[in-house]
Write a protein that holds these residues in place. Structure first.
Motif, PDB file in Angstrom:
ATOM      1  N   LYS A  32       0.821  -1.203   0.000  1.00  0.00           N
ATOM      2  CA  LYS A  32       0.000   0.000   0.000  1.00  0.00           C
ATOM      3  C   LYS A  32       0.859   1.258   0.000  1.00  0.00           C
ATOM      4  N   SER A  33       1.944   1.234   0.766  1.00  0.00           N
ATOM      5  CA  SER A  33       2.795   2.426   0.805  1.00  0.00           C
ATOM      6  C   SER A  33       3.498   2.620  -0.540  1.00  0.00           C
TER       7      SER A  33
ATOM      8  N   VAL B 292       1.666   7.041  -6.644  1.00  0.00           N
ATOM      9  CA  VAL B 292       0.645   8.036  -6.990  1.00  0.00           C
ATOM     10  C   VAL B 292       1.181   9.444  -6.769  1.00  0.00           C
ATOM     11  N   ILE B 293       1.874   9.648  -5.660  1.00  0.00           N
ATOM     12  CA  ILE B 293       2.435  10.969  -5.363  1.00  0.00           C
ATOM     13  C   ILE B 293       3.492  11.348  -6.397  1.00  0.00           C
ATOM     14  N   LEU B 294       4.403  10.436  -6.692  1.00  0.00           N
ATOM     15  CA  LEU B 294       5.448  10.731  -7.673  1.00  0.00           C
ATOM     16  C   LEU B 294       4.886  10.961  -9.065  1.00  0.00           C
ATOM     17  N   THR B 295       3.885  10.202  -9.448  1.00  0.00           N
ATOM     18  CA  THR B 295       3.250  10.404 -10.744  1.00  0.00           C
ATOM     19  C   THR B 295       2.564  11.759 -10.811  1.00  0.00           C
TER      20      THR B 295
ATOM     21  N   ALA C 179      -7.294  15.549  -3.790  1.00  0.00           N
ATOM     22  CA  ALA C 179      -8.395  14.616  -3.563  1.00  0.00           C
ATOM     23  C   ALA C 179      -7.872  13.294  -3.003  1.00  0.00           C
ATOM     24  N   PHE C 180      -6.723  12.841  -3.492  1.00  0.00           N
ATOM     25  CA  PHE C 180      -6.119  11.602  -2.995  1.00  0.00           C
ATOM     26  C   PHE C 180      -5.713  11.746  -1.533  1.00  0.00           C
ATOM     27  N   PHE C 181      -5.093  12.879  -1.176  1.00  0.00           N
ATOM     28  CA  PHE C 181      -4.709  13.105   0.220  1.00  0.00           C
ATOM     29  C   PHE C 181      -5.930  13.245   1.120  1.00  0.00           C
ATOM     30  N   PHE C 182      -6.998  13.839   0.612  1.00  0.00           N
ATOM     31  CA  PHE C 182      -8.240  13.934   1.382  1.00  0.00           C
ATOM     32  C   PHE C 182      -8.794  12.543   1.658  1.00  0.00           C
ATOM     33  N   TYR C 183      -8.769  11.677   0.646  1.00  0.00           N
ATOM     34  CA  TYR C 183      -9.219  10.298   0.814  1.00  0.00           C
ATOM     35  C   TYR C 183      -8.372   9.567   1.857  1.00  0.00           C
ATOM     36  N   LEU C 184      -7.049   9.710   1.794  1.00  0.00           N
ATOM     37  CA  LEU C 184      -6.177   9.063   2.775  1.00  0.00           C
ATOM     38  C   LEU C 184      -6.438   9.585   4.183  1.00  0.00           C
ATOM     39  N   GLY C 185      -6.682  10.885   4.306  1.00  0.00           N
ATOM     40  CA  GLY C 185      -6.958  11.468   5.617  1.00  0.00           C
ATOM     41  C   GLY C 185      -8.257  10.953   6.208  1.00  0.00           C
ATOM     42  N   ILE C 186      -9.299  10.893   5.393  1.00  0.00           N
ATOM     43  CA  ILE C 186     -10.583  10.367   5.870  1.00  0.00           C
ATOM     44  C   ILE C 186     -10.449   8.906   6.274  1.00  0.00           C
ATOM     45  N   LYS C 187      -9.677   8.142   5.505  1.00  0.00           N
ATOM     46  CA  LYS C 187      -9.466   6.733   5.831  1.00  0.00           C
ATOM     47  C   LYS C 187      -8.762   6.575   7.176  1.00  0.00           C
ATOM     48  N   GLU C 188      -7.775   7.421   7.457  1.00  0.00           N
ATOM     49  CA  GLU C 188      -7.069   7.373   8.741  1.00  0.00           C
ATOM     50  C   GLU C 188      -7.980   7.779   9.893  1.00  0.00           C
TER      51      GLU C 188
END
Length: 52
Positions: free
Chosen positions: A2-3, A9-12, A35-44
């Motif tokens: 996952k990491s 995704v970040i590098l791309t 949007a990707f970071f928002f998704y990761l934050g909500i998941k955490e």
């Protein structure tokens, strides 16, 4: 795994930002990255909330 996917995704997104910067379209990948970071934050937050 996952990491690794997160880093890819970040590098791309950063690579796309640099490529599209000269065409004045750098906001598109930055918006997708936010949007990707928002998704990761909500998941955490959900994971932390379920552990209590």
């Amino acid at each position: 795994m996952k990491s690794f996917l997160t880093y890819m995704v970040i590098l791309t997104g950063l690579f796309a930002t640099f490529i599209l910067y000269n065409k004045q379209m750098a906001s598109v990948p930055l918006l997708l990255l936010s949007a990707f970071f928002f998704y990761l934050g909500i998941k955490e937050v959900v994971k932390i909330k379920n552990n209590k």
